[in-house]
Design an enzyme around this catalytic site. Structure first.
Site, PDB file in Angstrom:
ATOM      1  N   LYS A  80      32.923  49.726  43.726  1.00 40.15           N
ATOM      2  CA  LYS A  80      34.233  49.495  43.113  1.00 40.15           C
ATOM      3  C   LYS A  80      34.807  50.843  42.698  1.00 40.15           C
ATOM      4  O   LYS A  80      34.062  51.807  42.469  1.00 40.15           O
ATOM      5  CB  LYS A  80      34.048  48.609  41.876  1.00 40.15           C
ATOM      6  CG  LYS A  80      35.272  47.848  41.460  1.00 40.15           C
ATOM      7  CD  LYS A  80      35.447  46.498  42.135  1.00 40.15           C
ATOM      8  CE  LYS A  80      36.717  45.835  41.711  1.00 40.15           C
ATOM      9  NZ  LYS A  80      36.934  44.538  42.306  1.00 40.15           N
ATOM     10  N   GLY A 179      47.082  33.899  33.677  1.00 39.99           N
ATOM     11  CA  GLY A 179      47.511  34.960  34.589  1.00 39.99           C
ATOM     12  C   GLY A 179      48.070  34.400  35.879  1.00 39.99           C
ATOM     13  O   GLY A 179      47.344  33.834  36.694  1.00 39.99           O
ATOM     14  N   GLY A 181      49.328  36.170  38.364  1.00 41.32           N
ATOM     15  CA  GLY A 181      49.490  37.348  39.217  1.00 41.32           C
ATOM     16  C   GLY A 181      49.261  36.964  40.667  1.00 41.32           C
ATOM     17  O   GLY A 181      49.500  35.820  41.080  1.00 41.32           O
ATOM     18  N   ASN A 182      48.744  37.924  41.445  1.00 44.62           N
ATOM     19  CA  ASN A 182      48.591  37.693  42.887  1.00 44.62           C
ATOM     20  C   ASN A 182      47.728  36.472  43.187  1.00 44.62           C
ATOM     21  O   ASN A 182      48.049  35.675  44.062  1.00 44.62           O
ATOM     22  CB  ASN A 182      47.985  38.936  43.543  1.00 44.62           C
ATOM     23  CG  ASN A 182      48.983  40.073  43.536  1.00 44.62           C
ATOM     24  OD1 ASN A 182      50.181  39.857  43.677  1.00 44.62           O
ATOM     25  ND2 ASN A 182      48.499  41.291  43.351  1.00 44.62           N
ATOM     26  N   VAL A 183      46.615  36.331  42.476  1.00 47.36           N
ATOM     27  CA  VAL A 183      45.733  35.187  42.740  1.00 47.36           C
ATOM     28  C   VAL A 183      46.218  33.942  41.992  1.00 47.36           C
ATOM     29  O   VAL A 183      46.307  32.850  42.563  1.00 47.36           O
ATOM     30  CB  VAL A 183      44.273  35.503  42.323  1.00 47.36           C
ATOM     31  CG1 VAL A 183      43.370  34.302  42.617  1.00 47.36           C
ATOM     32  CG2 VAL A 183      43.746  36.730  43.035  1.00 47.36           C
TER      33      VAL A 183
HETATM   34  P1  NAD Z   1      47.219  40.782  39.105  1.00 44.76           P
HETATM   35  O1  NAD Z   1      47.282  42.072  38.382  1.00 44.76           O
HETATM   36  O2  NAD Z   1      48.109  40.554  40.284  1.00 44.76           O
HETATM   37  O3  NAD Z   1      47.464  39.561  38.096  1.00 44.76           O
HETATM   38  C1  NAD Z   1      46.960  39.515  36.804  1.00 44.76           C
HETATM   39  C2  NAD Z   1      47.996  38.788  35.950  1.00 44.76           C
HETATM   40  O4  NAD Z   1      47.435  38.533  34.679  1.00 44.76           O
HETATM   41  C3  NAD Z   1      49.276  39.618  35.743  1.00 44.76           C
HETATM   42  O5  NAD Z   1      50.411  38.822  36.089  1.00 44.76           O
HETATM   43  C4  NAD Z   1      49.238  39.927  34.247  1.00 44.76           C
HETATM   44  O6  NAD Z   1      50.528  40.020  33.675  1.00 44.76           O
HETATM   45  C5  NAD Z   1      48.455  38.733  33.723  1.00 44.76           C
HETATM   46  N1  NAD Z   1      47.871  38.910  32.405  1.00 44.76           N
HETATM   47  C6  NAD Z   1      47.407  40.038  31.813  1.00 44.76           C
HETATM   48  N2  NAD Z   1      46.952  39.777  30.580  1.00 44.76           N
HETATM   49  C7  NAD Z   1      47.117  38.447  30.380  1.00 44.76           C
HETATM   50  C8  NAD Z   1      46.846  37.566  29.304  1.00 44.76           C
HETATM   51  N3  NAD Z   1      46.300  37.977  28.174  1.00 44.76           N
HETATM   52  N4  NAD Z   1      47.147  36.243  29.449  1.00 44.76           N
HETATM   53  C9  NAD Z   1      47.700  35.778  30.588  1.00 44.76           C
HETATM   54  N5  NAD Z   1      47.982  36.573  31.639  1.00 44.76           N
HETATM   55  C10 NAD Z   1      47.686  37.888  31.549  1.00 44.76           C
HETATM   56  O7  NAD Z   1      45.688  40.600  39.525  1.00 44.76           O
HETATM   57  P2  NAD Z   1      45.086  39.644  40.634  1.00 44.76           P
HETATM   58  O8  NAD Z   1      44.936  40.399  41.915  1.00 44.76           O
HETATM   59  O9  NAD Z   1      45.791  38.334  40.629  1.00 44.76           O
HETATM   60  O10 NAD Z   1      43.599  39.446  40.081  1.00 44.76           O
HETATM   61  C11 NAD Z   1      43.358  38.639  38.946  1.00 44.76           C
HETATM   62  C12 NAD Z   1      41.888  38.677  38.598  1.00 44.76           C
HETATM   63  O11 NAD Z   1      41.118  38.194  39.720  1.00 44.76           O
HETATM   64  C13 NAD Z   1      41.339  40.075  38.289  1.00 44.76           C
HETATM   65  O12 NAD Z   1      40.295  39.970  37.349  1.00 44.76           O
HETATM   66  C14 NAD Z   1      40.748  40.509  39.616  1.00 44.76           C
HETATM   67  O13 NAD Z   1      39.757  41.492  39.452  1.00 44.76           O
HETATM   68  C15 NAD Z   1      40.203  39.198  40.109  1.00 44.76           C
HETATM   69  N6  NAD Z   1      40.052  39.148  41.561  1.00 44.76           N
HETATM   70  C16 NAD Z   1      41.135  39.352  42.358  1.00 44.76           C
HETATM   71  C17 NAD Z   1      40.973  39.279  43.730  1.00 44.76           C
HETATM   72  C18 NAD Z   1      42.150  39.437  44.656  1.00 44.76           C
HETATM   73  O14 NAD Z   1      42.034  39.087  45.833  1.00 44.76           O
HETATM   74  N7  NAD Z   1      43.295  39.917  44.177  1.00 44.76           N
HETATM   75  C19 NAD Z   1      39.711  39.017  44.284  1.00 44.76           C
HETATM   76  C20 NAD Z   1      38.637  38.798  43.432  1.00 44.76           C
HETATM   77  C21 NAD Z   1      38.816  38.860  42.064  1.00 44.76           C
END
Ligand code: NAD
Length: 345
Positions: A80, A179, A181-183
């Site tokens: 990572k 959250g 976000g993307n996922v």
């Molecule tokens: P991202 O940054 O796109 O989304 C995260 C979201 O969480 C953001 O919209 C942010 O504003 C929100 N957030 C932050 N603090 C918050 C809170 N206190 N309450 C509610 N929402 C809050 O990230 P992502 O790519 O969607 O990933 C999310 C999680 O999943 C991370 O922990 C990441 O490591 C994990 N993950 C992601 C992937 C992937 O394919 N993107 C794969 C495996 C694991």
């Protein structure tokens, strides 16, 4: 700052630091275990309060990648990267400097998207090094592994719901997504299409609005974890399950995408004491790395859809082992992951 005594060091094969004064890049790359192949794992950018926080995060995340990649049956090890800083302030030059840092490791570590990074950032990294994935334009979602991560979590939720509530479908359940976000956004859509009532929170108004438009009920982020729900799906940052939050959690199941949801492994005991089942994050959020690996190594011709469906079966195995050995799911998942690595040795 001590590295060797850090609780999460766990005999990492490599931890390397880089500062580029011209661009302001401050980054750490960690490779935990490369028994199964070169290390692959995302690059996170976050304004860590201290350098120790950044190091602890990268060590925990890369260890998690070793287990995740093993359980997903991929020929890659765990690694990572973290960048210390606010992603909103990242410049193209900073991403290129990160690309040069990744390149120095000559393929020992292959990077990809994570929180705070994007396909556009990975493309800038790719201008400096071939050791990057999640940049493939010819896919429906243009390189972004997040929809695959969401699908894997969705499949796993069905298995975990069956295990916890003895129910074969998700329809009618209340799921709280932390959250969007993307996922989280993709998970929200899949759940709403399945008849789930989604409540959720995100301090980012744009992301919250998108979820609202899909039909989710959006609440204050500080309130979410104490509301009545069947399933809590953490999809933001790690360590949200801790000694303060678990006593107030009203869900029967925790099943979400965020990495390192438990502040410490012992938190799973607190969940179990409250009859809250945990779906280990690294066992269920591997859809993205499966997708990213297939983009990186198309010649390996892995069956991405098949592997993402198999994540649910792996979770079933985890629960079976946990029941057999009277251990918690997190410990069972690590045992399964280590078994595969030992076999490879
Ligand atoms: P991202 O940054 O796109 O989304 C995260 C979201 O969480 C953001 O919209 C942010 O504003 C929100 N957030 C932050 N603090 C918050 C809170 N206190 N309450 C509610 N929402 C809050 O990230 P992502 O790519 O969607 O990933 C999310 C999680 O999943 C991370 O922990 C990441 O490591 C994990 N993950 C992601 C992937 C992937 O394919 N993107 C794969 C495996 C694991």
């Amino acid at each position: 700052m001590s590295i060797f005594n850090n609780d999460n060091f766990d005999s990492h094969e490599l931890v390397t630091f880089h500062e580029d004064s011209a661009t302001g890049l401050k980054a750490v790359i960690a490779v935990h275990d490369s028994t199964l192949g070169p290390a692959m794992g995302g690059c996170r950018m976050y304004p860590y309060a201290t350098e120790l926080d950044a190091v602890t995060d990268v060590l925990r995340l890369s260890q998690g990648m070793t287990y995740k990649n093993s359980l997903a049956g991929l020929p890659i090890g765990g690694g990572k990267a973290v960048i210390i800083g606010n992603p909103k302030q990242a410049t193209p030059e900073l991403w290129k400097a990160m690309g040069r840092f990744v390149h120095r490791l000559n393929g020992q570590y292959i990077t990809a998207e994570d929180s705070g990074t994007s396909v556009a950032a990975m493309k800038l990294i790719a201008s400096q090094t071939p050791f990057v994935t999640g940049v493939c334009d010819d896919q429906a979602h243009a390189g972004d592994p997040s929809p695959s991560t969401a699908l894997g979590v969705f499949n796993s939720m069905k298995v975990a719901v069956q295990q916890r509530f003895d129910q074969q479908h998700l329809s009618g359940l209340v799921v709280g997504i932390q959250g969007f976000g993307n996922v989280g956004r993709h998970l929200c859509r899949l759940l709403i299409e399945s008849g789930v009532e989604v409540i959720g929170a995100d301090p980012n108004e744009d992301n919250a609005d998108q979820a609202r438009a899909m039909g989710a009920k959006v609440v204050d982020p500080a309130m979410l974890m104490s509301l009545d729900m069947d399933v809590f799906a953490p999809c933001a940052m790690g360590a949200v399950l801790n000694a303060n939050s678990v006593p107030n959690l009203k869900a029967g199941l925790v099943c979400g995408a965020a990495n390192n949801q438990l502040a410490t492994p012992g938190v799973e005991e607190l969940l179990a004491a409250r009859d809250i089942l945990y779906a280990p994050d690294f066992a269920i959020n591997s859809g993205g790395i499966i997708d990213a690996f297939s983009q990186y190594a198309p010649d390996a011709k892995i069956d991405v859809a098949g592997k993402i469906s198999a994540i649910g079966a792996t979770l079933t195995e985890v629960y079976e082992l946990a029941n057999e050995q009277n251990i918690l799911a997190g410990a069972a998942a690590i045992k399964l992951a280590k078994r595969r690595i030992e076999e490879a040795k």
